[in-house]
Write a protein that holds these residues in place. Structure first.
Motif, mmCIF file in Angstrom:
data_model
loop_
_atom_site.group_PDB
_atom_site.id
_atom_site.type_symbol
_atom_site.label_atom_id
_atom_site.label_comp_id
_atom_site.label_asym_id
_atom_site.label_seq_id
_atom_site.Cartn_x
_atom_site.Cartn_y
_atom_site.Cartn_z
ATOM 1 N N ASP A 299 17.002 3.582 48.878
ATOM 2 C CA ASP A 299 16.188 2.552 48.224
ATOM 3 C C ASP A 299 16.751 1.149 48.425
ATOM 4 O OD1 ASP A 299 14.387 4.415 47.361
ATOM 5 O OD2 ASP A 299 15.109 4.501 45.297
ATOM 6 N N GLY A 300 17.992 1.052 48.868
ATOM 7 C CA GLY A 300 18.591 -0.259 49.107
ATOM 8 C C GLY A 300 18.202 -0.877 50.435
ATOM 9 N N TYR A 301 17.442 -0.140 51.244
ATOM 10 C CA TYR A 301 16.998 -0.662 52.545
ATOM 11 C C TYR A 301 15.523 -1.047 52.493
ATOM 12 C CZ TYR A 301 21.276 1.615 54.242
ATOM 13 O OH TYR A 301 22.581 2.013 54.440
ATOM 14 N N ASP A 302 15.143 -2.017 53.304
ATOM 15 C CA ASP A 302 13.732 -2.362 53.450
ATOM 16 C C ASP A 302 13.116 -1.333 54.389
ATOM 17 O OD1 ASP A 302 11.237 -3.437 53.816
ATOM 18 O OD2 ASP A 302 11.948 -5.503 54.025
ATOM 19 N N TRP A 303 12.676 -0.230 53.802
ATOM 20 C CA TRP A 303 12.301 0.961 54.565
ATOM 21 C C TRP A 303 11.161 0.695 55.538
ATOM 22 C CZ3 TRP A 303 15.639 4.546 54.971
ATOM 23 C CH2 TRP A 303 15.324 5.843 55.330
ATOM 24 N N SER A 304 10.193 -0.088 55.114
ATOM 25 C CA SER A 304 9.006 -0.306 55.955
ATOM 26 C C SER A 304 9.321 -1.074 57.227
ATOM 27 C CB SER A 304 7.926 -1.049 55.160
ATOM 28 O OG SER A 304 8.383 -2.343 54.799
ATOM 29 N N LYS A 305 10.428 -1.807 57.231
ATOM 30 C CA LYS A 305 10.773 -2.609 58.396
ATOM 31 C C LYS A 305 11.753 -1.900 59.329
ATOM 32 C CE LYS A 305 9.873 -7.053 56.177
ATOM 33 N NZ LYS A 305 10.426 -8.387 55.797
ATOM 34 N N ARG A 306 12.139 -0.682 58.956
ATOM 35 C CA ARG A 306 13.081 0.067 59.780
ATOM 36 C C ARG A 306 12.333 0.938 60.784
ATOM 37 N NH1 ARG A 306 18.646 -1.225 59.298
ATOM 38 N NH2 ARG A 306 18.900 -2.191 57.241
ATOM 39 N N SER A 307 12.916 1.115 61.948
ATOM 40 C CA SER A 307 12.333 1.993 62.954
ATOM 41 C C SER A 307 12.501 3.447 62.526
ATOM 42 C CB SER A 307 13.021 1.786 64.303
ATOM 43 O OG SER A 307 14.371 2.242 64.248
ATOM 44 N N GLU A 308 11.772 4.340 63.184
ATOM 45 C CA GLU A 308 11.900 5.762 62.862
ATOM 46 C C GLU A 308 13.331 6.246 63.107
ATOM 47 O OE1 GLU A 308 9.706 10.060 63.855
ATOM 48 O OE2 GLU A 308 9.207 8.258 65.009
ATOM 49 N N LEU A 309 13.953 5.755 64.168
ATOM 50 C CA LEU A 309 15.333 6.132 64.462
ATOM 51 C C LEU A 309 16.267 5.628 63.367
ATOM 52 C CD1 LEU A 309 17.539 7.286 66.269
ATOM 53 C CD2 LEU A 309 17.515 5.119 67.557
ATOM 54 N N ASP A 310 16.085 4.394 62.926
ATOM 55 C CA ASP A 310 16.911 3.849 61.848
ATOM 56 C C ASP A 310 16.768 4.673 60.573
ATOM 57 O OD1 ASP A 310 17.939 1.802 63.361
ATOM 58 O OD2 ASP A 310 16.593 0.259 62.583
ATOM 59 N N ARG A 311 15.527 4.990 60.215
ATOM 60 C CA ARG A 311 15.295 5.739 58.978
ATOM 61 C C ARG A 311 15.964 7.111 59.025
ATOM 62 N NH1 ARG A 311 9.966 3.383 59.401
ATOM 63 N NH2 ARG A 311 9.130 5.338 60.223
ATOM 64 N N LEU A 312 15.884 7.767 60.168
ATOM 65 C CA LEU A 312 16.493 9.078 60.306
ATOM 66 C C LEU A 312 18.019 8.984 60.243
ATOM 67 C CD1 LEU A 312 15.931 12.050 60.695
ATOM 68 C CD2 LEU A 312 15.805 11.661 63.163
ATOM 69 N N HIS A 313 18.577 8.014 60.928
ATOM 70 C CA HIS A 313 20.031 7.800 60.904
ATOM 71 C C HIS A 313 20.518 7.525 59.479
ATOM 72 C CE1 HIS A 313 23.956 5.986 61.705
ATOM 73 N NE2 HIS A 313 23.541 4.886 61.079
ATOM 74 N N LEU A 314 19.823 6.662 58.764
ATOM 75 C CA LEU A 314 20.241 6.307 57.409
ATOM 76 C C LEU A 314 20.106 7.494 56.454
ATOM 77 C CD1 LEU A 314 18.664 2.740 57.220
ATOM 78 C CD2 LEU A 314 21.092 3.302 57.516
ATOM 79 N N ARG A 315 19.064 8.284 56.639
ATOM 80 C CA ARG A 315 18.894 9.474 55.788
ATOM 81 C C ARG A 315 20.038 10.466 56.014
ATOM 82 N NH1 ARG A 315 15.270 14.045 56.652
ATOM 83 N NH2 ARG A 315 14.042 12.809 58.120
ATOM 84 N N ILE A 316 20.392 10.671 57.260
ATOM 85 C CA ILE A 316 21.506 11.577 57.573
ATOM 86 C C ILE A 316 22.800 11.075 56.941
ATOM 87 C CG2 ILE A 316 22.984 12.412 59.454
ATOM 88 C CD1 ILE A 316 20.376 12.389 61.202
ATOM 89 N N GLU A 317 23.058 9.784 57.056
ATOM 90 C CA GLU A 317 24.291 9.224 56.500
ATOM 91 C C GLU A 317 24.313 9.292 54.970
ATOM 92 O OE1 GLU A 317 27.125 8.123 58.197
ATOM 93 O OE2 GLU A 317 26.044 9.251 59.722
ATOM 94 N N ALA A 318 23.149 9.098 54.347
ATOM 95 C CA ALA A 318 23.080 9.203 52.888
ATOM 96 C C ALA A 318 23.340 10.644 52.449
ATOM 97 C CB ALA A 318 21.717 8.728 52.390
ATOM 98 N N MET A 319 22.749 11.602 53.156
ATOM 99 C CA MET A 319 22.975 13.015 52.819
ATOM 100 C C MET A 319 24.439 13.395 53.007
ATOM 101 S SD MET A 319 19.594 15.120 54.102
ATOM 102 C CE MET A 319 19.754 14.711 55.842
ATOM 103 N N ARG A 320 25.055 12.896 54.060
ATOM 104 C CA ARG A 320 26.462 13.186 54.318
ATOM 105 C C ARG A 320 27.316 12.852 53.086
ATOM 106 N NH1 ARG A 320 29.101 12.859 59.392
ATOM 107 N NH2 ARG A 320 27.387 11.595 60.235
ATOM 108 N N ARG A 321 27.056 11.716 52.478
ATOM 109 C CA ARG A 321 27.845 11.260 51.337
ATOM 110 C C ARG A 321 27.491 12.011 50.052
ATOM 111 N NH1 ARG A 321 27.716 7.985 55.383
ATOM 112 N NH2 ARG A 321 29.338 6.394 55.690
ATOM 113 N N ALA A 322 26.217 12.311 49.866
ATOM 114 C CA ALA A 322 25.819 13.051 48.668
ATOM 115 C C ALA A 322 26.381 14.470 48.683
ATOM 116 C CB ALA A 322 24.296 13.084 48.558
ATOM 117 N N TYR A 323 26.365 15.110 49.840
ATOM 118 C CA TYR A 323 26.889 16.471 49.935
ATOM 119 C C TYR A 323 28.406 16.503 49.746
ATOM 120 C CZ TYR A 323 22.660 19.028 51.259
ATOM 121 O OH TYR A 323 21.437 19.650 51.243
ATOM 122 N N ARG A 324 29.084 15.453 50.146
ATOM 123 C CA ARG A 324 30.526 15.388 49.890
ATOM 124 C C ARG A 324 30.797 15.420 48.391
ATOM 125 N NH1 ARG A 324 32.977 9.669 50.638
ATOM 126 N NH2 ARG A 324 31.507 9.466 48.908
#
Length: 575
Positions: A299-324
């Motif tokens: 939610d801290g990113y301007d999601w609508s302005k991010r590319s599909e690749l950016d959104r996927l990368h950021l989602r993976i990185e967010a999950m990495r930290r939550a699962y830790r």
């Protein structure tokens, strides 16, 4: 390396009053004057969906239907759930907006010990003792949950809600594709058990597709539950039969274990996401906290302005930290102090977000901690009735066909939920489960779960969703919520191609062809290791209620399109 300094720093931010964490809530706006045009049920088996619809036709509400679907799934989907296991019921009552999380999770027997699965000579886990046989089974919670939900929130007598499952057990149910696929992993273990083999196999082998399966013992247990309530299962003849059978096989259950089991009503975890209210599972589920952390990071990113690749990368990185964080801090809240307020605070999410490079993967080795890899067997169903009552329910026996053990005369498999505990801090068991002391075995303790039944309330839509899938449950629910944000229908959200990262192993798991070649190459260029899995996973069930026109939609995961079923009722006509 400890996380405590990081938590102390985050606590200082909270003390400054800069952010508000997720909260535990007892009620939500009750959409006064708004009702759906009909009812909707999505479940993993058509026979169970039909059982729920039958109860609605007879005047039951969503909570009666939840009991009906749950009991039917325990019969027709024995590989995934049943009254020998447990589950979570996330409920919302339309009349007053009350939301409640009914915790029917299994409990460790009172004679359980921290090191019960370790070899005294080596200190290492003994192979398969948490998977097969009597020691693997925790005390079931689902029967108590069915009694509690029916008595406290249902409209019909419990026996009436259980009647469709009783009829299926007596008249016969159809052995289907999913039963067959899951049994391939467990046929030998089932064949070796004197109770399971005659109940679930034909001449010692996996039944053919379409085989008519009857289970009069299961029908009798449900009848006793309907007649005598809690005592019909946890005391008396059935309880004695269960305890005698488990102990004869070398287990440690006692009559006190069953008599002392109690359902716990907990307040659901509630947080804000893009103007919507997300209602989800609190501990002993790890799912709600991980869901809150991941979505609040994004939610801290301007999601609508991010590319599909950016959104996927950021989602993976967010999950990495939550699962830790999931692996380090979470366990049964009745036994350990889970820092829920801190972990779900937007300020803490902002700190995690600050460590994400916008164009490079963070190696998991740089984020200390441990995690758990769980097996993909559980089931979920979602219900909205014509009054606006809601049930989001996830239930399980853990691994396929539980511990592969049926006490003769009972008609149901026992669970192997003891495998969901950390049998030794930092040491994986045979299936790669690694945990920490927060999830250590203790008498009467509930094992940590990833089950994440969820309700998302927006200005124009309410969505009900969840899925099986072990540790992948959380990433799938995240995907489902994001897909609904983007305007997906219930069916489209359930069908979303799956992408998963859980911190360790440090790889992105994807379903076959889930990513275009361009997206895959883009992620790899950023340092992500992609692993395409040979099969699909999960079985998401989604119901949506459009608050503007009252329309309801049920979306059953098309990965099992010949098995699951989404059904709606419109204007009194069921289809």
């Amino acid at each position: 390396m400890s996380f405590r300094p990081m938590l102390v720093a985050a606590a200082l931010v909270l003390a400054a009053g800069l952010s508000s964490p997720a909260t535990f809530a007892r009620e939500l706006p009750h959409t006064e004057g708004q009702r759906p045009d009909g009812a909707a049920i999505a479940s993993a088996n058509a026979q169970a969906t039909d059982a729920g619809m039958d109860v609605l036709r007879k005047g039951g509400n969503a909570f009666d239907a939840a009991v009906a679907v749950s009991a039917a799934l325990g019969l027709v989907e024995p590989e995934s759930s049943g009254i020998g296991g447990g589950g979570f019921f996330l409920l919302r009552r339309a009349s007053d907006g009350k939301v409640v999380f009914v915790d029917g999770r299994e409990r460790a027997p009172l004679a359980a010990t921290r090191d019960m699965f370790l070899d005294p000579a080596t200190g290492e886990p003994r192979p398969r003792q948490t998977i097969d046989g009597p020691l693997a089974a925790a005390i079931p919670g689902l029967p108590a949950a069915l009694v509690h939900v029916s008595k406290t929130y249902g409209r019909l007598p419990l026996a009436d809600a259980l009647a469709p499952a009783v009829a299926l057990a007596e008249e016969g149910w159809t052995f289907g594709d999913k039963n067959l696929a899951m049994m391939g992993w467990r046929e030998a273990a089932l064949a070796a058990d004197a109770g399971a083999a005659p109940l679930l196999l034909v001449d010692g082998k996996t039944p053919a597709l379409g085989t008519r399966m009857r289970n009069p013992d299961y029908a009798e247990v449900l009848k006793r539950l309907g007649r005598d309530g809690f005592d019909g299962f946890y005391r008396g003849d059935i309880a004695k039969r269960l305890v005698d059978g488990v102990r004869a096989a070398g287990g440690i259950w006692t009559l006190d274990d069953l008599a002392q089991y109690r359902v716990v009503e907990r307040e659901p975890l509630v947080f804000q996401h893009r103007g919507k209210t997300v209602v989800t599972a609190p501990p002993p589920s790890s799912g709600g906290i991980a869901l809150a952390q991941t979505l609040q990071i994004l939610d801290g990113y301007d999601w609508s302005k991010r590319s599909e690749l950016d959104r996927l990368h950021l989602r993976i990185e967010a999950m990495r930290r939550a699962y830790r964080d999931r692996a380090v801090f979470l366990g049964d809240p009745d036994f350990v102090d889970v820092p829920v307020e801190l972990l779900t605070n937007p300020a803490y999410a902002a700190g995690l977000r600050a460590g994400i490079h916008p164009e490079k993967a963070t190696p998991s080795a740089m984020l200390p901690g441990v995690t758990a890899l769980e097996r993909p067997d559980t089931t979920h169903f979602s219900i909205v009735d014509a009054e606006g009552n809601i049930a989001s329910v996830t239930q399980t026996v853990n691994l396929p066909y539980g511990n592969a053990m049926v006490i003769p005369g009972t008609g149901f498999l026992l669970n192997n939920e003891m495998d969901d505990f950390s049998v030794k801090a930092g040491v994986p068991n045979a299936f790669g489960l690694v945990g920490d002391d927060a999830n250590a075995i203790a008498p009467g303790k509930r094992p940590l779960s990833s089950m994440t039944p969820t309700i998302v309330v927006g200005d124009d839509q309410i969505a009900v969703l969840g899925t099986p899938g072990g540790s992948r449950i959380i990433s799938m629910v995240i995907q489902g919520v994001l897909a609904l944000d983007a305007g997906a229908s219930a069916l489209e959200a359930a069908a979303e191609p799956r992408v998963h990262h859980q911190y360790l192993p440090d790889e992105v798991s994807i379903e076959k062809e889930a990513l275009s070649p361009e997206l895959r190459a883009g992620l790899e260029a950023r340092g992500h290791v992609i692993k395409e899995e040979p099969r699909t996973w999960g079985n998401m069930q989604v119901v949506t209620w459009d608050l503007t026109d009252g329309d309801v939609e049920a979306g059953a995961d098309p990965r099992w399109k010949s098995v699951g079923k989404g059904s709606t009722q419109d204007g009194g006509i069921f289809r």
